[in-house]
Design an enzyme around this catalytic site. Structure first.
Site, mmCIF file in Angstrom:
data_model
loop_
_atom_site.group_PDB
_atom_site.id
_atom_site.type_symbol
_atom_site.label_atom_id
_atom_site.label_comp_id
_atom_site.label_asym_id
_atom_site.label_seq_id
_atom_site.Cartn_x
_atom_site.Cartn_y
_atom_site.Cartn_z
ATOM 1 N N VAL A 165 4.711 -37.898 3.236
ATOM 2 C CA VAL A 165 5.958 -37.827 3.996
ATOM 3 C C VAL A 165 7.083 -37.762 2.973
ATOM 4 O O VAL A 165 6.984 -38.321 1.877
ATOM 5 C CB VAL A 165 6.158 -39.027 4.943
ATOM 6 C CG1 VAL A 165 5.214 -38.929 6.131
ATOM 7 C CG2 VAL A 165 5.980 -40.348 4.222
ATOM 8 N N SER A 166 8.166 -37.091 3.321
ATOM 9 C CA SER A 166 9.206 -36.802 2.339
ATOM 10 C C SER A 166 10.349 -37.801 2.300
ATOM 11 O O SER A 166 11.159 -37.781 1.382
ATOM 12 C CB SER A 166 9.782 -35.401 2.582
ATOM 13 O OG SER A 166 10.279 -35.292 3.895
ATOM 14 N N THR A 167 10.439 -38.688 3.281
ATOM 15 C CA THR A 167 11.545 -39.650 3.297
ATOM 16 C C THR A 167 11.021 -41.072 3.364
ATOM 17 O O THR A 167 9.929 -41.334 3.885
ATOM 18 C CB THR A 167 12.488 -39.418 4.497
ATOM 19 O OG1 THR A 167 11.792 -39.741 5.711
ATOM 20 C CG2 THR A 167 12.963 -37.978 4.552
ATOM 21 N N GLN A 178 10.399 -42.210 6.983
ATOM 22 C CA GLN A 178 9.102 -41.809 7.537
ATOM 23 C C GLN A 178 7.986 -42.698 6.994
ATOM 24 O O GLN A 178 7.056 -43.057 7.700
ATOM 25 C CB GLN A 178 8.826 -40.347 7.200
ATOM 26 C CG GLN A 178 9.692 -39.360 7.941
ATOM 27 C CD GLN A 178 9.486 -37.942 7.438
ATOM 28 O OE1 GLN A 178 9.327 -37.702 6.238
ATOM 29 N NE2 GLN A 178 9.492 -36.985 8.346
ATOM 30 N N VAL A 214 8.076 -38.656 -0.814
ATOM 31 C CA VAL A 214 8.029 -37.716 -1.933
ATOM 32 C C VAL A 214 8.142 -36.281 -1.411
ATOM 33 O O VAL A 214 7.442 -35.895 -0.480
ATOM 34 C CB VAL A 214 6.718 -37.863 -2.738
ATOM 35 C CG1 VAL A 214 6.707 -36.899 -3.916
ATOM 36 C CG2 VAL A 214 6.553 -39.296 -3.222
#
Length: 224
Positions: A10-12, A15, A48
């Site tokens: 997940v990017s945030t 999340q 990431v």
């Protein structure tokens, strides 16, 4: 039973802390694994971006796969969606080539890519061919554009754009500050160059010349 690496991302941070995005990916992979009789080893990158492959858990997963087949304890890597693994066709193509060379499988459930099957291999090969074609076309167009620009006497190279607010502030400061003073002020205010770096006498001077054109020389002489 075949063991596969299940990769989640997940990017945030939001999340990651909520677990919602991770849970959905995990469930999708687990259903696919159950249908194929796979055991899953989980690797998770939380908060990431996929802008590059330089992610701790992804690199750890690839390192685990990057051994001789007889010593390997996993048959490949599986993701729920391709963009969890990579948003770059070029990077994904590189992973596929590595997997082919080292004889492990890549599975992207959403696209039907599963190089452990003949059909999945066909889809992967088509994607790699398209990626290669795309790179060649872009390179050809870029080269042609650069040659045309050179013939027209235009500057060829990377051009970074300074935010308008920063540009305005720089010119305002230069009206009453030296180059050194302007650089110090901009840095103190948290404003960076177009490439995201701190200001120096040299970068202030160059930016002013680009922004002011002929007027810059007069200001330059008066406020060194």
């Amino acid at each position: 039973m075949t063991t596969m690496i299940g990769y989640l991302r997940v990017s945030t941070e939001e999340q990651a802390s909520s677990g919602l995005g991770l849970d959905a990916q995990r469930q999708s992979i687990q259903r696919y694994a159950d249908a194929h009789g796979w055991n899953v080893l989980w690797y998770v990158d939380e908060g990431v971006s996929a802008k590059s492959l330089a992610r701790p858990q992804l690199q750890a997963a690839l390192a685990r796969l990057h051994v001789l087949p007889k010593s390997r304890d996993a048959g490949g890597i599986v993701v729920a969606k391709l963009d969890r693994l990579s948003r770059s066709v070029h990077d994904f193509s590189g992973i596929l080539k590595l997997a082919t060379a080292r004889k492990w499988a890549v599975v992207a459930i959403d696209l039907g890519v599963d190089t452990s099957t003949p059909t999945g291999k066909l889809v992967a090969n088509v994607m790699m061919s398209v990626a290669e074609w795309e790179r060649e076309v872009i390179a050809e167009r870029t080269s042609a554009a650069m040659q045309a620009a050179k013939r027209a006497g235009k500057h060829v190279g990377r051009v970074s754009v300074l935010p308008q607010a920063t540009a305005d502030r720089l010119l305002t400061l230069r009206a009453s500050h030296t180059l050194t003073g302007t650089a110090s002020k901009l840095n103190a205010e948290g404003l960076t160059t177009a490439t995201g770096k701190p200001w120096s006498v040299n970068t202030v001077s160059k930016a002013q010349q680009r922004l002011s054109g002929p007027r810059a020389a007069d200001v330059e002489r008066g406020h060194r």
